[in-house]
Scaffold this active site. Sequence first.
Site, mmCIF file in Angstrom:
data_model
loop_
_atom_site.group_PDB
_atom_site.id
_atom_site.type_symbol
_atom_site.label_atom_id
_atom_site.label_comp_id
_atom_site.label_asym_id
_atom_site.label_seq_id
_atom_site.Cartn_x
_atom_site.Cartn_y
_atom_site.Cartn_z
ATOM 1 N N HIS A 154 -2.480 -0.092 -1.718
ATOM 2 C CA HIS A 154 -1.922 0.773 -0.655
ATOM 3 C C HIS A 154 -2.559 0.430 0.705
ATOM 4 O O HIS A 154 -3.208 1.281 1.324
ATOM 5 C CB HIS A 154 -2.110 2.255 -0.994
ATOM 6 C CG HIS A 154 -1.101 3.146 -0.308
ATOM 7 N ND1 HIS A 154 -0.570 4.274 -0.886
ATOM 8 C CD2 HIS A 154 -0.533 3.067 0.922
ATOM 9 C CE1 HIS A 154 0.275 4.852 -0.043
ATOM 10 N NE2 HIS A 154 0.320 4.126 1.065
ATOM 11 N N GLU B 91 -0.261 6.469 -8.576
ATOM 12 C CA GLU B 91 -1.403 6.050 -7.779
ATOM 13 C C GLU B 91 -2.536 7.070 -7.845
ATOM 14 O O GLU B 91 -2.248 8.275 -7.789
ATOM 15 C CB GLU B 91 -0.909 5.927 -6.319
ATOM 16 C CG GLU B 91 -1.519 4.807 -5.560
ATOM 17 C CD GLU B 91 -0.819 4.614 -4.223
ATOM 18 O OE1 GLU B 91 0.377 4.255 -4.222
ATOM 19 O OE2 GLU B 91 -1.483 4.829 -3.215
ATOM 20 N N ARG C 158 6.689 4.153 -1.346
ATOM 21 C CA ARG C 158 6.049 5.015 -2.325
ATOM 22 C C ARG C 158 6.460 4.535 -3.720
ATOM 23 O O ARG C 158 7.624 4.204 -3.960
ATOM 24 C CB ARG C 158 6.490 6.481 -2.164
ATOM 25 C CG ARG C 158 5.837 7.217 -1.014
ATOM 26 C CD ARG C 158 4.340 7.473 -1.241
ATOM 27 N NE ARG C 158 3.755 8.264 -0.179
ATOM 28 C CZ ARG C 158 3.215 7.774 0.946
ATOM 29 N NH1 ARG C 158 3.180 6.466 1.158
ATOM 30 N NH2 ARG C 158 2.694 8.590 1.858
#
Length: 333
Positions: free
Chosen positions: A295, A274, A245
């Site tokens: 991602h 993000e 993350r």
Amino acid sequence: MVRRKPLVVVTRKLPDSVETRMRELFDAQLNLDDVPMDQAALVEAVRTADVLVPTLTDRIDSAVLSQAGENLRLIASFSNGVDHIDVASALNRGITVTNTPGVLTEDTADMTMALILAVPRRLAEGAQAVIADKDEWLGWSPTWMLGRRIWGKRLGIIGMGRIGQAVARRAKAFGLQIHYHNRRRLPTGIEEMLDATYWDSLDQMLARMDIVSINCPHTPATYHLLSARRLKLLKPEAYVVNTARGEVIDENALTRQLEAGELAGAGLDVFEHEPAVNPKLIRLAKQGKVVLLPHLGSATLEGRVDMGEKVIVNIKTFMDGHRPPDRVLPAML
Ligand code: DGY
């Protein structure tokens, strides 16, 4: 009396086979257009649903949860990470939360390994040079586009859970020396199998690594774990890879250090804000100093179908009156 099927609201488009099975088993409200729900739509969903199936792009915070209707008893997230859900609030309201652990381990570890290779070996730059309009590639040259060897280098893995260990297995086969920092030390047998060296001090490990890979979840305890101060401990020749993350790294500090040449490079599959990507990181990517991916860690058809299967099993088990297998418990946060 006919028991009504539970109303399951799914916030994003899922693989066809998963959606079809959900329709067979539940009164599933699907999102065929895949337009992410805004907060108002999420509030409407929690008001009406028996089960909510969010993904990591939905922020299920305490404000949304405070609007939950009486029927909402389960949030079965289509994700491994649960940092998009205020789990404590949900549990306080008697709402069970589940996730999809285990099924995206190998895919995420593959992507981590891909970035560990891509940045030092300049894969993205090389691929671009071959297809560039101008004559950038004039043929093999003894000194052109030299990267750095990874064999024999030290890899420091932060977070040695399922994914961290899967990365270690791969990296060992590539000749990397495995080091790790984790809340708990691994059992001796696993350490020996991976030839892994444990560091209880993250600071001490960082100062000695050639490549650092983030493989821990984002929790309050890991927010900015790689802080500006810790990033400064890394050697200027070191690379940072993150498939976990974005919030685990202070992205501004990382960007500053890359710009200043105080780090060799970074491979990032996740970002602090993000889907927004820091324009400075994009500039660095164009200069070949970082490789940025959207991602993609778990992005295989097989992985996403397996995640969907897990969601279905969690819902079905819960609806049948049993404990779902992938409950998120306070101790995990
Ligand atoms: C997850 O499910 O948490 C992963 O980040 C998806 O790639």
